[in-house]
Motif scaffolding. Structure first.
Motif, mmCIF file in Angstrom:
data_model
loop_
_atom_site.group_PDB
_atom_site.id
_atom_site.type_symbol
_atom_site.label_atom_id
_atom_site.label_comp_id
_atom_site.label_asym_id
_atom_site.label_seq_id
_atom_site.Cartn_x
_atom_site.Cartn_y
_atom_site.Cartn_z
ATOM 1 N N GLN A 234 0.827 -1.207 0.000
ATOM 2 C CA GLN A 234 0.000 0.000 0.000
ATOM 3 C C GLN A 234 0.863 1.261 0.000
ATOM 4 O OE1 GLN A 234 -0.518 -2.596 2.020
ATOM 5 N NE2 GLN A 234 -2.688 -3.120 2.132
ATOM 6 N N ILE B 16 1.579 4.351 -2.985
ATOM 7 C CA ILE B 16 1.505 5.792 -2.725
ATOM 8 C C ILE B 16 2.784 6.485 -3.171
ATOM 9 C CG2 ILE B 16 1.417 7.519 -0.880
ATOM 10 C CD1 ILE B 16 -0.420 5.561 0.653
ATOM 11 N N GLU C 148 -2.370 -0.901 -7.271
ATOM 12 C CA GLU C 148 -3.697 -0.605 -6.721
ATOM 13 C C GLU C 148 -4.747 -1.577 -7.262
ATOM 14 O OE1 GLU C 148 -3.775 1.140 -4.320
ATOM 15 O OE2 GLU C 148 -2.645 2.998 -4.467
ATOM 16 N N ARG D 53 -8.133 -1.597 -4.548
ATOM 17 C CA ARG D 53 -8.529 -0.363 -3.847
ATOM 18 C C ARG D 53 -9.071 0.605 -4.892
ATOM 19 N NH1 ARG D 53 -4.083 1.577 0.392
ATOM 20 N NH2 ARG D 53 -2.890 2.052 -1.513
ATOM 21 N N GLU E 148 -10.826 3.327 -4.782
ATOM 22 C CA GLU E 148 -10.660 4.770 -4.603
ATOM 23 C C GLU E 148 -9.251 5.219 -4.972
ATOM 24 O OE1 GLU E 148 -9.372 2.847 -0.796
ATOM 25 O OE2 GLU E 148 -10.968 2.563 -2.279
ATOM 26 N N LYS E 149 -8.264 4.342 -4.740
ATOM 27 C CA LYS E 149 -6.883 4.683 -5.081
ATOM 28 C C LYS E 149 -6.616 4.475 -6.574
ATOM 29 C CE LYS E 149 -5.728 5.679 -0.879
ATOM 30 N NZ LYS E 149 -5.481 7.088 -0.486
ATOM 31 N N VAL F 184 -7.174 7.665 -8.342
ATOM 32 C CA VAL F 184 -6.089 8.633 -8.152
ATOM 33 C C VAL F 184 -4.926 8.315 -9.083
ATOM 34 C CG1 VAL F 184 -4.397 9.541 -6.514
ATOM 35 C CG2 VAL F 184 -6.737 9.088 -5.762
ATOM 36 N N ARG F 185 -4.560 7.039 -9.164
ATOM 37 C CA ARG F 185 -3.435 6.652 -10.042
ATOM 38 C C ARG F 185 -3.764 6.904 -11.518
ATOM 39 N NH1 ARG F 185 -1.421 7.560 -5.785
ATOM 40 N NH2 ARG F 185 -1.744 6.056 -4.115
ATOM 41 N N ASN G 184 -13.361 11.576 -2.651
ATOM 42 C CA ASN G 184 -12.000 12.134 -2.608
ATOM 43 C C ASN G 184 -12.007 13.457 -3.364
ATOM 44 O OD1 ASN G 184 -9.279 12.787 -2.837
ATOM 45 N ND2 ASN G 184 -8.642 10.671 -3.205
ATOM 46 N N SER H 25 -8.486 14.987 -4.916
ATOM 47 C CA SER H 25 -8.065 14.351 -6.167
ATOM 48 C C SER H 25 -9.066 14.638 -7.286
ATOM 49 C CB SER H 25 -7.914 12.838 -5.969
ATOM 50 O OG SER H 25 -6.872 12.572 -5.059
#
Length: 556
Positions: free
Chosen positions: A188, A192, A221, A226, A228-229, A232-233, A266, A269
């Motif tokens: 994890q 990040i 991710e 994940r 939600e992540k 972001v990526r 989020n 982001s």
């Protein structure tokens, strides 16, 4: 058009913030009383609020035996975390600095306090103080030698250096952070840091270097599932693709990630992704579409007091509106110029000044007349938005509570199943030798939490100590195995035991609360009702409920 949007957003903000402002005023008042009296009762009233906000993985509570310095440190530190969560960065810094001298006896607490102060300064745009406290945190982490914490503080330093436009320093920090993350073996955290490495090289204009980092982060991710992540990526990867003129691929990623970011809440982001989509639409010549995305991003960053990303939204709105709405374009340009000196370089400022000179002023008066004519419609729109927001907020809260209840029920069922497996093993002629599988790890957690309940209080630190693990390792392992933070999983264990005791029917609710580790019976009742939808006194096991239905059916 933009003034109409501003009026609608103001109405939205009033409706959304009323509850939060009321809660914050209560916290402000209680902290004033505590700073004057230092009473345990006031501290626990504050802790109840902090517990309800789920700021901590464990239940915060003070007793008459709590040392006065410890009491002050805990209240002031969690006040700093509370204000940070509510974006009151000045208050967060003030209480973080009060707690810091009292935190030096524990490296974990001191590190958390330094981090909260650094992030608050960072959000205020005070990069000099932010990097100072982030460096102190990093030095502390390196003295302790925990590679996971070291990589985390390097990541924070990287974010600050990026915002301060010191990209060479940011590059040094992120590469060192990735080295320590490799030693920590925390996927994890690695995802990040890979995403942050992408951000660094995107800002340096080295998009060909940034893209592989983004691809690795996205793949991790997706493996970790994940969602939600993942969004972001995708946004970070889209930035690299835009820099490489691969606009079609970038558009596809943004069309995937923006709805996901809206759904998972989020907002920060989401604002960044909206700025990216605005730039893409500007490139395509769709200025009106670009303005909508830039405006959505601007409202987010104004709410979060993020002046760095606010300036990007302002610049985008200037470029999108300068032909169709020169008055608003000039207003955005003026605000951008105010932010420019601390965030942007002189070359960028000169470029915007040249754009300003090109504005055609002859349409300004006509636009003002049009805006006055729209005033009444603005009021109607604002009212409609408030009504829609109220309904949407209720639906969101209902769905969130339903998801929480369903997940906690799944956890308690799983804990019951594990209890039964342990009982079966004990009855077996040849019990299996304990190992270090995920299943054995959960058995150890459940066993230790159940034992700790008898003592009335327990924490992540105490459970980790009994299992010969560090608190960080326990948190990480539990989240990897169950997907939940320790607080949620410990609560599920408490509720599983509570249901078992209630089914026996020999204990009062207060006795059940005590045996489940709750100091305050009312806190037990609130938690139980939140998960099962009824108070403990009204709880009826599934078998009993079925018998009742059958009896009623026979009588009818």
């Amino acid at each position: 058009m933009m003034k109409r949007n501003c009026l609608a957003v103001l109405a939205l903000l009033v409706a959304v913030c009323m509850h939060a402002q009321t809660a914050t005023r209560v916290v402000d008042s209680l902290l004033t009383v505590f700073d004057r009296q230092r009473s345990v009762q006031t501290a626990n009233r504050l802790f109840n609020i902090f517990n309800d906000e789920e700021l901590s993985d464990e239940q915060l509570h003070a007793t008459t035996n709590t040392h006065p310095d410890t009491l002050k440190q805990q209240v002031w530190y969690w006040a700093a975390e509370y204000y940070l969560a509510h974006q009151n960065y000045e208050q967060s810094v003030a209480y973080g600095l009060k707690a810091l001298p009292l935190s030096v006896q524990s490296t974990d607490i001191e590190g958390d306090c330094l981090t909260a102060v650094a992030i608050s300064y960072f959000r205020m745009g005070d990069f000099e103080h932010a990097i100072s406290y982030a460096k102190r945190c990093n030095e502390l982490d390196q003295r302790v030698g925990n590679p996971d914490n070291i990589s985390s503080s390097f990541n924070l330093m990287t974010a600050i250096f990026v915002s301060a436009r010191q990209y060479d320093e940011a590059e040094k920090c992120i590469l060192r952070g990735l080295d320590f993350c490799q030693k920590a073996n925390n996927p994890q955290r690695r995802a990040i840091l890979l995403g942050m490495a992408c951000e660094v090289y995107n800002n340096k204009g080295q998009y060909d270097v940034a893209l592989p980092y983004a691809e690795q982060a996205l793949a991790l991710e997706q493996k970790l599932q994940r969602s939600e992540k993942i969004a972001v990526r995708q946004s970070q990867m889209a930035e690299s693709l835009m820099g490489l003129d691969r606009f079609s691929e970038a558009r596809q990623l943004l069309l995937q990630c923006i709805p996901g970011l809206r759904q998972n809440g989020n907002r920060h982001s989401l604002g960044i992704a909206c700025n990216q989509m605005g730039r893409l639409l500007l490139h395509d010549g769709d200025n009106s579409g670009a303005a909508l995305y830039f405006d959505e991003a601007l409202q987010i960053f104004l709410d979060q007091k993020d002046i760095f990303n606010e300036s990007r939204s302002r610049r985008g709105l200037y470029e999108a509106l300068r032909q169709t709405d020169p008055e608003q374009a000039m207003a955005h340009n003026d605000r951008y110029n105010q932010l420019r000196d601390s965030i942007f370089d002189n070359e960028t400022g000169m470029m915007l000044s040249q754009y300003s000179a090109q504005l055609d002023n002859e349409h300004l008066q006509a636009e003002k007349d049009e805006l006055r004519n729209q005033h009444r419609r603005n009021l109607y729109l604002a009212f409609a938005v408030v009504v829609i927001l109220a309904v949407a907020t209720w639906v969101f809260s209902y769905r969130r509570q339903h998801r929480y209840q369903r997940r906690m029920t799944e956890l308690t069922d799983e804990i019951t199943r594990i209890h039964q497996q342990v009982a079966d093993i004990k009855l077996a002629a040849e019990p299996k030798k304990p190992d270090f599988t995920d299943q054995q790890f959960l058995i150890d957690v459940i066993t230790n939490v159940n034992e700790a309940m008898q003592q009335g209080t327990f924490s992540v630190e105490s459970i980790a100590g009994k299992m010969s693990l560090s608190p960080a390792t326990l948190r990480r392992r539990l989240q990897q195995v169950t997907g939940e933070k320790p607080k949620a999983y410990f609560t599920a264990i408490q509720m599983q035991k509570a249901v078992s005791l209630l089914q026996q029917g020999s204990l009062s609710v207060n006795e059940v609360a005590e045996k489940c580790g709750f100091i305050d019976p009312s806190s037990f009742t609130r938690t139980f009702k939140r998960i099962y939808g009824v108070a403990p006194t009204q709880y009826q096991p599934a078998e009993a409920a079925q018998e009742t239905e059958e009896q009623q059916s026979e009588e009818s």
